[in-house]
Scaffold this motif. Structure first.
Motif: not given
Length: 530
Positions: A387, A488, A495, A497, A502-503, A510
Motif C-alpha cells: 500500500p 485504506c 488495509l 491491498i 487496489t483495496c 491506492v
C-alpha cells in the motif's frame, strides 16, 4: 662479535635479500591480491545491490536507483595476504617477519579506528574519500514550457514501461513491430540484433534512469508554423534475464536512449500515458506499414503524438548474476545536502493550495512507510508494504527479494529507524505532487545464509548509519493531511491491498498516489544530484 658488528651483519643480510627479485615479486603479488579483492555490496530496501562490474549509480524508481553495484562478495583479500605472509616468513624470514609485524600493527590500528574488521579489505587502511557531488541533471520540468500537461512522474513511468517492452520484444520481429509507434526502424533493428539474439527476455528491472540532456525550444513552432522538436537523452542501467528455458543468463546493461517528439505534442492523461497502444486512439497498435494505425488511420511513428526513441547507444553489457554478499562502507553520508533552490517557495505554494497539508503528518507517514518497508523486506514478505510504494518501485524491490531467495540469502536491517529527515525538493504538475526528502537513518544491516544462519555480509551488532533521498508522490487533486494509520486511505477499512495495488474492499488503486503519499523512488546520497 660486538653489538655494532652484529647489527652491521644483520643489515648486510637484509640488503642482500632486498636485491633478490623473488621475495619482492611475492610481496607485490600479495599486495596486488589484497588490492584487487572484490568490493562488497551494501544492501537494504533500495539501498544498493551488487550486480554489475563495480559500477556505482543512483537508483531509478527507486534504485531505485541508485545504488552501488560491484562484482563479487567480500572478505577474501585478507586471507590470501595472510597465507602469502606465512610463506614469506618460512622462505624469506628476513623479509617476512618485519613485513608481518608492519601488517599486524596496521590491522591493530585499523581495528582501533574502525571497531570492526569482520570484512577486511584495503578500505580499512586507506578510507576512500567521499566522491564529489554529481553535476545537477537537466530539468525535465522545462518541457512544461511548451506542454503544460507534462508530468515527470508520468514520463518516468512511460520510459520504464517502454524500456521493458522493447527488450521483451527482442524475441521476434513481430513482437518488435508492436513497438513501432515508439521505436524508430533503426532502433528496432538494433535491438533485434543485440546479443543474445532471438531469445526470450524477461525480468527487466531498471536500476537507474538519469536524464543526461533535455533540449526544449522556447516556442513550440517556427514562424511558419512548423513544429520544433523536444529531445531528451536518458541513461539506463538495468538487469535482465535472457535465454531459452534451461539456458537463461542474467545481464547487466548500461545504455543511452535518445527520445524526441514534436514540441506541439501534448502529454496524455495518466490512464493512457502508461499504455503503449496507439498514442492517438489508444487502440492496440496494428499496422500494415509499421507507421499508420489501422484503427484511427493516423501516422503515429513520427513523434507528432508521443515520444519516439530515435537512437540507442549500448555502453556496456555484461553477463553477471547479482552478487548479494559482502559489505562496503557508506560513501555519501557526510556529503552536503542537495537542496533545490526553489524548495521553500514550492512548499509554501503547496501549503497555500492545501491548507490541511501538515509537515508533521507527512513526517509520520514517512516514518510509517520506512518502518513497514524495512520489516517487510527483512521478512521477505514485500506484499505487506504494497500500500505504501508505487507500482514500479514495488516491482524493483520484489526483483531483489527474488534474487536473495534464489541464492538462499536474506538481507535484514534490524532496529532500523529514521533519526532525521528534511524536505529538499517539491515539484508539482497537472497530475502529481512530488516531495523529495533526505532521510538520515541507522540500523544493523546484514545478510544471512538461510541454510546455515551464517552472516555473509554486514554485521548484526554494528550500527550502520546512512542517508538516502526518498521521493513520495500524491495525486495533484488530493487534499488533506497525510495519514499514517494502517487503513485504506479511500474507504477506511482494514488495509488489504492485492498485487494490483487496489483495496480488496473498495477497489481503489491506492498505490497510484491518488489518495495519499506513496514512495516512488529511493536514491543514494552519493549519486543524487537534485
Amino acid at each position: 662479535m660486538s653489538r655494532a658488528g652484529a647489527v652491521r651483519n644483520a643489515w648486510a643480510t637484509i640488503r642482500r635479500a632486498l636485491w633478490r627479485p623473488w621475495p619482492w615479486l611475492a610481496i607485490a603479488a600479495a599486495v596486488a591480491a589484497w588490492w584487487a579483492a572484490p568490493a562488497d555490496a551494501h544492501a537494504r530496501p533500495g539501498g544498493g545491490h551488487s550486480y554489475s562490474g563495480g559500477h556505482s549509480y543512483s537508483g531509478g524508481h527507486s534504485y531505485s536507483g541508485g545504488h552501488s553495484y560491484s562484482g563479487g562478495g567480500g572478505g577474501g583479500g585478507g586471507g590470501e595476504l595472510a597465507v602469502l605472509l606465512i610463506r614469506l616468513i618460512v622462505v624469506y624470514p628476513e623479509i617476512g617477519i618485519p613485513l608481518t609485524i608492519i601488517v599486524v600493527i596496521g590491522v591493530l590500528v585499523a581495528k582501533r579506528n574502525n571497531g570492526n574488521l569482520s570484512n577486511w579489505d584495503v578500505g580499512s587502511f586507506v578510507p576512500e574519500p567521499p566522491p564529489p557531488p554529481p553535476p545537477p541533471p537537466p530539468r525535465l520540468d522545462e518541457i512544461r514550457r511548451v506542454d503544460p500537461d507534462f508530468s515527470e512522474v508520468l514520463f518516468t513511468d512511460f520510459a520504464y514501461a517502454l524500456y521493458a517492452r522493447a527488450h521483451q520484444a527482442r524475441v521476434h520481429p513481430n513482437a518488435m513491430r508492436t513497438c513501432a509507434p515508439y521505436l524508430s526502424e533503426p532502433v528496432r533493428q538494433q535491438l533485434l540484433s543485440r546479443t543474445p539474439q532471438g531469445v526470450p527476455v524477461h525480468g527487466v528491472v531498471i536500476g537507474a534512469m538519469r536524464p543526461v540532456t533535455a533540449i526544449v525550444p522556447s516556442t513550440p513552432t517556427d514562424e511558419d508554423g512548423t513544429p520544433k522538436r523536444c529531445t531528451v537523452v536518458l541513461d539506463f542501467e538495468s538487469n535482465m534475464t535472457a535465454g531459452a528455458p534451461g539456458d537463461e543468463r542474467t545481464y547487466y546493461v548500461h545504455e543511452r536512449w535518445t527520445l524526441s517528439r514534436d514540441a506541439t505534442a501534448r502529454s496524455r492523461p495518466p490512464a493512457k500515458a502508461r499504455s503503449l497502444n496507439c498514442p492517438n486512439c489508444d487502440a492496440p497498435f496494428e499496422s500494415s506499414d509499421d507507421a499508420t494505425c489501422s484503427y484511427c488511420g493516423e501516422v503515429v511513428n513520427d513523434g507528432r503524438f508521443e515520444w519516439v526513441v530515435t537512437y540507442v547507444a549500448l555502453l556496456h553489457q555484461e553477463d553477471r548474476p547479482p552478487s548479494l554478499a559482502g559489505h562496503t562502507p557508506e560513501r555519501g553520508t557526510d556529503l552536503a545536502t542537495v537542496r533545490d533552490p526553489n524548495v521553500d517557495s514550492e512548499l509554501a505554494a503547496l501549503q497555500t493550495d492545501d491548507p490541511a497539508f501538515s509537515i508533521e503528518a507527512f513526517g509520520m507517514r514517512l516514518q510509517t512507510i520506512y518502518s513497514v518497508l524495512n520489516s517487510a523486506w527483512g521478512d521477505m514478505d514485500l506484499p505487506r508494504a504494497r500500500p505504501f510504494v508505487s507500482d514500479s518501485l514495488y516491482n524493483y524491490l520484489q526483483y531483489w527479494i527474488d534474487c536473495y531467495r534464489a541464492q538462499g540469502l536474506v538481507n535484514r536491517n534490524d532496529n532500523a529507524r529514521i533519526t532525521n529527515w528534511m524536505i529538499v525538493k517539491v515539484v508539482r504538475d497537472a497530475h502529481y505532487a512530488a516531495i523529495t526528502c533526505r532521510v538520515w537513518a541507522e540500523g544493523c544491516d546484514y545478510t544471512l545464509d538461510q541454510n546455515t544462519g551464517r552472516v555473509v555480509g554486514g554485521s548484526k551488532s554494528t550500527v550502520r548509519r546512512y542517508t538516502e533521498y526518498w521521493t513520495l508522490i500524491r495525486g495533484a487533486a488530493t487534499r488533506g493531511a497525510a495519514r499514517w494509520e494502517l487503513s485504506c486511505p479511500n474507504c477506511g477499512a482494514e488495509l488489504k491491498i492485492n498485487m494490483a495495488g487496489t483495496c480488496e474492499f473498495c477497489n481503489a488503486h491506492v498505490t497510484s498516489g491518488e489518495f495519499d503519499w506513496v514512495l516512488s523512488k529511493i536514491e543514494q546520497d552519493d549519486a543524487y544530484a537534485g
